[in-house]
Each structure stands twice: as structure tokens, then as C-alpha cells.
Design a protein around this motif. Structure first.
Motif, PDB file in Angstrom:
ATOM      1  N   GLN A  86       0.835  -1.210   0.000  1.00 41.98           N
ATOM      2  CA  GLN A  86       0.000   0.000   0.000  1.00 41.98           C
ATOM      3  C   GLN A  86       0.866   1.256   0.000  1.00 41.98           C
ATOM      4  OE1 GLN A  86      -2.209  -0.635   3.631  1.00 41.98           O
ATOM      5  NE2 GLN A  86      -0.885   0.754   4.777  1.00 41.98           N
ATOM      6  N   HIS A  87       1.983   1.216   0.704  1.00 42.68           N
ATOM      7  CA  HIS A  87       2.889   2.370   0.743  1.00 42.68           C
ATOM      8  C   HIS A  87       3.604   2.537  -0.599  1.00 42.68           C
ATOM      9  CE1 HIS A  87       2.299   2.659   5.047  1.00 42.68           C
ATOM     10  NE2 HIS A  87       2.670   1.398   5.184  1.00 42.68           N
ATOM     11  N   VAL A  88       4.067   1.424  -1.148  1.00 45.19           N
ATOM     12  CA  VAL A  88       4.791   1.449  -2.425  1.00 45.19           C
ATOM     13  C   VAL A  88       3.868   1.907  -3.558  1.00 45.19           C
ATOM     14  CG1 VAL A  88       5.928  -0.033  -4.130  1.00 45.19           C
ATOM     15  CG2 VAL A  88       6.494  -0.264  -1.720  1.00 45.19           C
ATOM     16  N   ASP A  89       2.632   1.426  -3.543  1.00 45.72           N
ATOM     17  CA  ASP A  89       1.675   1.816  -4.580  1.00 45.72           C
ATOM     18  C   ASP A  89       1.357   3.306  -4.539  1.00 45.72           C
ATOM     19  OD1 ASP A  89       1.578  -0.826  -5.380  1.00 45.72           O
ATOM     20  OD2 ASP A  89      -0.357  -1.246  -4.417  1.00 45.72           O
ATOM     21  N   ALA A  90       1.443   3.900  -3.358  1.00 45.28           N
ATOM     22  CA  ALA A  90       1.097   5.313  -3.183  1.00 45.28           C
ATOM     23  C   ALA A  90       2.256   6.259  -3.470  1.00 45.28           C
ATOM     24  CB  ALA A  90       0.591   5.544  -1.760  1.00 45.28           C
ATOM     25  N   SER A  91       3.480   5.740  -3.620  1.00 46.73           N
ATOM     26  CA  SER A  91       4.629   6.628  -3.758  1.00 46.73           C
ATOM     27  C   SER A  91       5.677   6.077  -4.731  1.00 46.73           C
ATOM     28  CB  SER A  91       5.273   6.839  -2.389  1.00 46.73           C
ATOM     29  OG  SER A  91       6.513   7.495  -2.516  1.00 46.73           O
ATOM     30  N   PRO A  92       5.802   6.706  -5.906  1.00 42.40           N
ATOM     31  CA  PRO A  92       6.859   6.291  -6.833  1.00 42.40           C
ATOM     32  C   PRO A  92       8.260   6.431  -6.221  1.00 42.40           C
ATOM     33  CG  PRO A  92       5.274   7.697  -7.953  1.00 42.40           C
ATOM     34  CD  PRO A  92       4.932   7.724  -6.483  1.00 42.40           C
ATOM     35  N   LEU A  94       9.090   6.047  -3.039  1.00 41.56           N
ATOM     36  CA  LEU A  94       9.277   4.918  -2.129  1.00 41.56           C
ATOM     37  C   LEU A  94       9.494   3.633  -2.926  1.00 41.56           C
ATOM     38  CD1 LEU A  94       9.390   3.773   0.732  1.00 41.56           C
ATOM     39  CD2 LEU A  94       6.915   3.416   0.574  1.00 41.56           C
ATOM     40  N   ARG A  95       8.759   3.460  -4.000  1.00 44.03           N
ATOM     41  CA  ARG A  95       8.933   2.274  -4.846  1.00 44.03           C
ATOM     42  C   ARG A  95      10.379   2.189  -5.334  1.00 44.03           C
ATOM     43  NH1 ARG A  95       4.600   2.485  -7.787  1.00 44.03           N
ATOM     44  NH2 ARG A  95       5.410   4.151  -9.112  1.00 44.03           N
ATOM     45  N   ASP A  96      10.939   3.315  -5.773  1.00 44.31           N
ATOM     46  CA  ASP A  96      12.331   3.353  -6.229  1.00 44.31           C
ATOM     47  C   ASP A  96      13.297   3.071  -5.069  1.00 44.31           C
ATOM     48  OD1 ASP A  96      11.362   3.989  -8.729  1.00 44.31           O
ATOM     49  OD2 ASP A  96      11.881   6.119  -8.589  1.00 44.31           O
ATOM     50  N   PHE A  97      13.016   3.637  -3.899  1.00 44.17           N
ATOM     51  CA  PHE A  97      13.850   3.432  -2.716  1.00 44.17           C
ATOM     52  C   PHE A  97      13.876   1.949  -2.329  1.00 44.17           C
ATOM     53  CE2 PHE A  97      14.163   3.403   2.029  1.00 44.17           C
ATOM     54  CZ  PHE A  97      15.446   3.904   2.149  1.00 44.17           C
ATOM     55  N   VAL A  98      12.720   1.320  -2.331  1.00 45.37           N
ATOM     56  CA  VAL A  98      12.616  -0.101  -1.992  1.00 45.37           C
ATOM     57  C   VAL A  98      13.372  -0.940  -3.014  1.00 45.37           C
ATOM     58  CG1 VAL A  98      10.997  -2.050  -1.823  1.00 45.37           C
ATOM     59  CG2 VAL A  98      10.481   0.124  -0.675  1.00 45.37           C
ATOM     60  N   TYR A  99      13.184  -0.624  -4.285  1.00 40.92           N
ATOM     61  CA  TYR A  99      13.868  -1.365  -5.351  1.00 40.92           C
ATOM     62  C   TYR A  99      15.387  -1.272  -5.189  1.00 40.92           C
ATOM     63  CZ  TYR A  99      15.526  -2.677  -9.969  1.00 40.92           C
ATOM     64  OH  TYR A  99      16.212  -3.277 -11.003  1.00 40.92           O
ATOM     65  N   GLU A 100      15.890  -0.059  -5.025  1.00 36.00           N
ATOM     66  CA  GLU A 100      17.333   0.150  -4.877  1.00 36.00           C
ATOM     67  C   GLU A 100      17.869  -0.504  -3.602  1.00 36.00           C
ATOM     68  OE1 GLU A 100      19.569   1.516  -6.984  1.00 36.00           O
ATOM     69  OE2 GLU A 100      17.965   1.802  -8.442  1.00 36.00           O
ATOM     70  N   SER A 101      17.119  -0.393  -2.515  1.00 30.66           N
ATOM     71  CA  SER A 101      17.542  -1.002  -1.249  1.00 30.66           C
ATOM     72  C   SER A 101      17.667  -2.512  -1.396  1.00 30.66           C
ATOM     73  CB  SER A 101      16.546  -0.678  -0.135  1.00 30.66           C
ATOM     74  OG  SER A 101      16.536   0.701   0.129  1.00 30.66           O
ATOM     75  N   ASN A 102      16.718  -3.115  -2.067  1.00 28.09           N
ATOM     76  CA  ASN A 102      16.714  -4.566  -2.220  1.00 28.09           C
ATOM     77  C   ASN A 102      17.819  -5.065  -3.148  1.00 28.09           C
ATOM     78  OD1 ASN A 102      14.703  -5.034  -0.384  1.00 28.09           O
ATOM     79  ND2 ASN A 102      13.079  -5.143  -1.900  1.00 28.09           N
ATOM     80  N   LEU A 103      18.421  -4.183  -3.914  1.00 26.33           N
ATOM     81  CA  LEU A 103      19.565  -4.561  -4.746  1.00 26.33           C
ATOM     82  C   LEU A 103      20.838  -4.661  -3.910  1.00 26.33           C
ATOM     83  CD1 LEU A 103      19.087  -2.375  -7.963  1.00 26.33           C
ATOM     84  CD2 LEU A 103      18.651  -4.833  -7.699  1.00 26.33           C
ATOM     85  N   GLY A 104      20.863  -3.949  -2.801  1.00 27.90           N
ATOM     86  CA  GLY A 104      22.056  -3.901  -1.958  1.00 27.90           C
ATOM     87  C   GLY A 104      22.020  -4.923  -0.842  1.00 27.90           C
ATOM     88  N   ASP A 105      22.843  -4.674   0.167  1.00 29.22           N
ATOM     89  CA  ASP A 105      22.974  -5.618   1.271  1.00 29.22           C
ATOM     90  C   ASP A 105      22.720  -4.972   2.630  1.00 29.22           C
ATOM     91  OD1 ASP A 105      23.511  -8.340   1.818  1.00 29.22           O
ATOM     92  OD2 ASP A 105      25.488  -7.804   2.609  1.00 29.22           O
TER      93      ASP A 105
END
Length: 124
Positions: A86-92, A94-105
Motif C-alpha cells: 500500500q505504501h509502495v503503490d502510493a509513492s513512486p 518509495l517504490r524506487d527506494f525499496v527497489y534500490e535497497s533490495n539490490l544492496g545488502d
């Protein structure tokens, strides 16, 4: 009330935080978790989404950045575990932040503990 516990996941000491514990709502809360994790020799802290306040997901608040910076400073990884769609759907942003974070460690956003086990798999 459940308690936070250390769990071995594929050879990594993970501090699994209980859903009904104190909220991860700023630097003080982050330092408390970091201290607890250090005392228990954890390498990663898995915080259920129930303990993460709405402000964390509003990137402009700065809370997420401050928390992640504290964890990085102490060389401790953080995983937010649970449904944040719900948070990711509401914020592009945040979606980018989550995507980039999940690429890292350093910081992961995972839907469940099974995903955490997969991320910590030696074959990954």
C-alpha cells in the motif's frame, strides 16, 4: 507479549523482532535495537512492518534515512518484513527506494521470513 529473539538463518545471526514491540520511529529506537543486536551478536535485524510507523514510508520525513544511516554506521543490516504494498503503490519515490535497497545488502524490504531465508541463502 512476544519477545525479540536471535535466530540462525543460513549461518547468520538474525534478531527477529516481535510485532508488538516498540516502534522503529527514529534514531533513538534504532540505537536501542542496534544495542540489543550487538549485545546478542546479531548481524541483521528483522523488524516486522507492524513496528514501522507510517512516517518511515514517507521519505520526506527523513526517518527512514536516519534509521538506515544508524544501522550502516554500526555495520548492521536491517530488514523490514511484511506487506508494504500500500505504501509502495502510493509513492513512486518509495517504490524506487525499496527497489534500490533490495539490490544492496544494507536494507531489505521483504514480504516474509521465507524471503529473508532466501536472501541469506549461501547459493545466492
Amino acid at each position: 507479549m512476544a519477545t525479540d529473539e536471535i535466530v540462525q538463518v543460513n549461518g547468520v545471526n538474525v534478531l527477529h523482532c516481535a510485532p508488538d514491540g516498540p516502534p522503529l520511529d527514529g534514531e533513538r529506537a534504532a540505537l536501542d535495537l542496534i544495542g540489543d543486536a550487538g549485545w546478542r551478536a546479531a548481524e541483521l535485524v528483522a523488524v516486522p512492518v507492524e513496528r514501522v510507523p507510517e512516517e518511515f514510508f514517507r521519505l520526506r520525513s527523513g526517518i527512514a534515512g536516519a534509521i538506515v544511516q544508524k544501522f550502516a554506521q554500526y555495520r548492521l543490516r536491517l530488514a523490514v518484513v511484511g506487506d508494504i504494498s500500500q505504501h509502495v503503490d502510493a509513492s513512486p519515490a518509495l517504490r524506487d527506494f525499496v527497489y534500490e535497497s533490495n539490490l544492496g545488502d544494507q536494507l531489505w524490504f521483504l514480504s516474509g521470513h521465507d524471503d529473508l531465508e532466501g536472501r541469506l541463502s549461501p547459493s545466492r
